[in-house]
Design a protein around this motif. Structure first.
Motif, short mmCIF file in Angstrom:
data_model
loop_
_atom_site.label_atom_id
_atom_site.label_comp_id
_atom_site.label_asym_id
_atom_site.label_seq_id
_atom_site.Cartn_x
_atom_site.Cartn_y
_atom_site.Cartn_z
N ILE A 238 0.85 -1.18 0.00
CA ILE A 238 0.00 0.00 0.00
C ILE A 238 0.89 1.24 0.00
CG2 ILE A 238 -0.19 0.04 2.52
CD1 ILE A 238 -3.06 1.13 2.16
N GLU A 239 0.47 2.26 -0.73
CA GLU A 239 1.23 3.51 -0.77
C GLU A 239 0.97 4.30 0.52
OE1 GLU A 239 3.33 4.52 -3.09
OE2 GLU A 239 2.99 2.78 -4.38
N ASN A 240 2.01 4.94 1.01
CA ASN A 240 1.86 5.76 2.21
C ASN A 240 0.81 6.86 2.00
OD1 ASN A 240 2.44 6.62 4.86
ND2 ASN A 240 3.84 8.19 4.08
N SER A 241 0.77 7.39 0.78
CA SER A 241 -0.19 8.47 0.47
C SER A 241 -1.63 7.96 0.38
CB SER A 241 0.19 9.14 -0.86
OG SER A 241 0.23 8.18 -1.91
N ASN A 242 -1.80 6.63 0.39
CA ASN A 242 -3.15 6.04 0.32
C ASN A 242 -3.73 5.73 1.70
OD1 ASN A 242 -2.86 6.17 -2.40
ND2 ASN A 242 -3.00 3.98 -2.79
N ILE A 243 -2.97 6.05 2.76
CA ILE A 243 -3.46 5.85 4.13
C ILE A 243 -3.90 7.19 4.69
CG2 ILE A 243 -2.86 5.09 6.45
CD1 ILE A 243 -0.82 3.20 5.23
N PHE A 244 -5.14 7.27 5.12
CA PHE A 244 -5.70 8.51 5.63
C PHE A 244 -6.09 8.33 7.09
CE2 PHE A 244 -6.06 8.74 1.12
CZ PHE A 244 -5.91 10.08 0.80
N VAL A 245 -5.45 9.14 7.95
CA VAL A 245 -5.72 9.11 9.38
C VAL A 245 -6.51 10.36 9.72
CG1 VAL A 245 -4.73 9.04 11.69
CG2 VAL A 245 -3.60 7.85 9.80
N ILE A 246 -7.70 10.19 10.29
CA ILE A 246 -8.58 11.34 10.51
C ILE A 246 -8.88 11.56 11.99
CG2 ILE A 246 -9.69 11.20 8.24
CD1 ILE A 246 -12.03 9.78 9.66
N GLY A 247 -9.21 12.82 12.31
CA GLY A 247 -9.66 13.18 13.64
C GLY A 247 -8.55 13.38 14.64
N GLN A 248 -8.92 14.02 15.76
CA GLN A 248 -7.99 14.09 16.88
C GLN A 248 -7.76 12.68 17.44
OE1 GLN A 248 -6.40 16.91 17.94
NE2 GLN A 248 -7.34 17.85 16.13
N LYS A 249 -8.88 11.95 17.53
CA LYS A 249 -8.80 10.55 17.95
C LYS A 249 -9.74 9.66 17.15
CE LYS A 249 -7.15 10.89 22.72
NZ LYS A 249 -7.45 10.53 24.14
N GLU A 250 -10.92 10.20 16.76
CA GLU A 250 -11.91 9.35 16.11
C GLU A 250 -12.69 10.12 15.05
OE1 GLU A 250 -14.92 8.04 18.89
OE2 GLU A 250 -14.43 9.69 20.25
N PHE A 251 -13.45 9.37 14.27
CA PHE A 251 -14.20 9.89 13.13
C PHE A 251 -15.07 11.09 13.49
CE2 PHE A 251 -18.41 9.62 11.05
CZ PHE A 251 -18.06 9.93 9.74
N GLU A 252 -15.83 10.99 14.58
CA GLU A 252 -16.82 12.02 14.89
C GLU A 252 -16.21 13.38 15.23
OE1 GLU A 252 -18.66 8.11 15.29
OE2 GLU A 252 -16.83 8.98 16.15
N ASP A 253 -15.01 13.39 15.79
CA ASP A 253 -14.46 14.68 16.22
C ASP A 253 -13.83 15.47 15.07
OD1 ASP A 253 -11.73 13.89 15.86
OD2 ASP A 253 -11.65 13.04 17.87
#
Length: 339
Positions: A238-253
């Protein structure tokens, strides 16, 4: 004939005599109401099913190989599966069956290792591609909701951490682009939590190397999960650019307070049956809570006395959030999977 024509009852031979004792024999097909069934006035699909019925009756025990070209032509879904059952019966009798098909219904009803994909290369001519997967891998893929047709025709696959993202992304994508996300030959699968994302990447990539894989995950991965992901990045899975980390901790925030308040108000209103308005300051109060989504659930429960569903709330977020309200990473992800 009854197997392939549900309304068929019997064959009625009609014998008419002429001078010099010449006999003229016609055959009628009668339905359950004793009415004549005129095959020439029926569709191509019915005629094809009738042909297969005659073929099944007349098949030669000495035949070893049967080749059929696009058996699904003009057949509705149930008829396609009926034909497939006939072909499988022939296979059980020791015949080799070769068919060409574009039908996803037929493709999804056979074993993965029975499928060959033929493509035309301008320089090398026809190329045959097959998937080499173990039985356990095929079971895992099925549990993920990945069907045969997905493996051969999906150009991009997105792994998400939970049910919330699985609900949110298709609605939000269609809202922004005006057409379903599946139109881009993209498949979304849900991992069983963030720890399983690296394992799912390995299984999918080993099964179908040509698929571009993307991952969307919360910002709370432990060190072991991060190390596994780095390993797959280094191995080219997997490409590093294809990994998306979102939020301060979780999706809702990741969402602004006013959007969260609006979505939560609509969710509570629908549950209660009357209009409820959650003030923005109520969302602001819980921003620094240890588990933000749990605090949202507490507000919901205190108003409704019902359980809070994060996936349902994600659908409300998708309905009431606009492009400017969502994390910029979502926009980049949508652009990548659209190209």
């Amino acid at each position: 004939m009854k197997e392939f024509l549900p309304d068929f009852k019997e064959i009625n031979p009609i014998v008419t005599s002429e001078p010099k004792l010449n006999l003229k024999i016609n055959v009628e097909l009668l339905n359950n109401n004793n009415q004549q069934m005129l095959l020439e006035k029926m569709g191509d699909g019915t005629n094809r099913r009738t042909t297969l019925a005659i073929f099944k009756h007349k098949k030669d025990k000495n035949d070893l190989v049967y080749v059929f070209d696009e058996v699904e032509t003009h057949l509705h879904i149930k008829a396609q599966l009926d034909v497939l059952r006939l072909l499988k019966d022939l296979f059980k009798e020791g015949k080799q069956i070769i068919i060409t098909t574009h039908s996803p219904f037929i493709i999804n009803q056979v074993k993965l290792d029975e499928i060959k994909l033929i493509s035309l290369d301008a320089d090398r001519g026809s190329q045959i591609f097959e998937l080499g997967s173990t039985t356990q891998t095929q079971i895992t893929l099925a549990n993920l909701g990945i069907m045969n047709i997905d493996l051969f025709f999906t150009s991009k696959l997105l792994i998400v951490e939970g049910e919330s993202e699985l609900k949110f992304i298709p609605i939000m994508y269609e809202k922004l682009y005006g057409y379903p996300i599946t139109q881009n030959f993209l498949k979304i699968v849900k991992a069983d939590g963030i720890k399983d994302i690296p394992n799912f990447i390995r299984i999918i990539k080993n099964s179908f190397s040509k698929t571009d894989i993307f991952a969307l995950m919360d910002n709370d991965a432990d060190e072991e999960t991060k190390e596994s992901l780095n390993k797959w990045i280094e191995n080219g899975m997997i490409e590093n650019s294809n990994i998306f980390v979102i939020g301060q901790k979780e999706f809702e925030d990741t969402f602004p307070n006013d959007v969260l308040a609006l979505a939560l108000s609509k969710y509570i209103s629908d549950e209660c049956g009357y209009e409820v308005e959650i003030e923005v300051k109520e969302i602001q109060k819980i921003r620094k809570s240890k588990k933000f989504s749990k605090s949202l659930g507490d507000i919901f429960y205190n108003m409704t006395y019902r359980g809070f569903s994060k996936p349902t709330f994600a659908q409300y977020l998708a309905l009431y959030a606009e492009e400017e309200d969502i994390d910029e990473k979502f926009i980049r992800l949508f652009k990548l999977i659209s190209d």
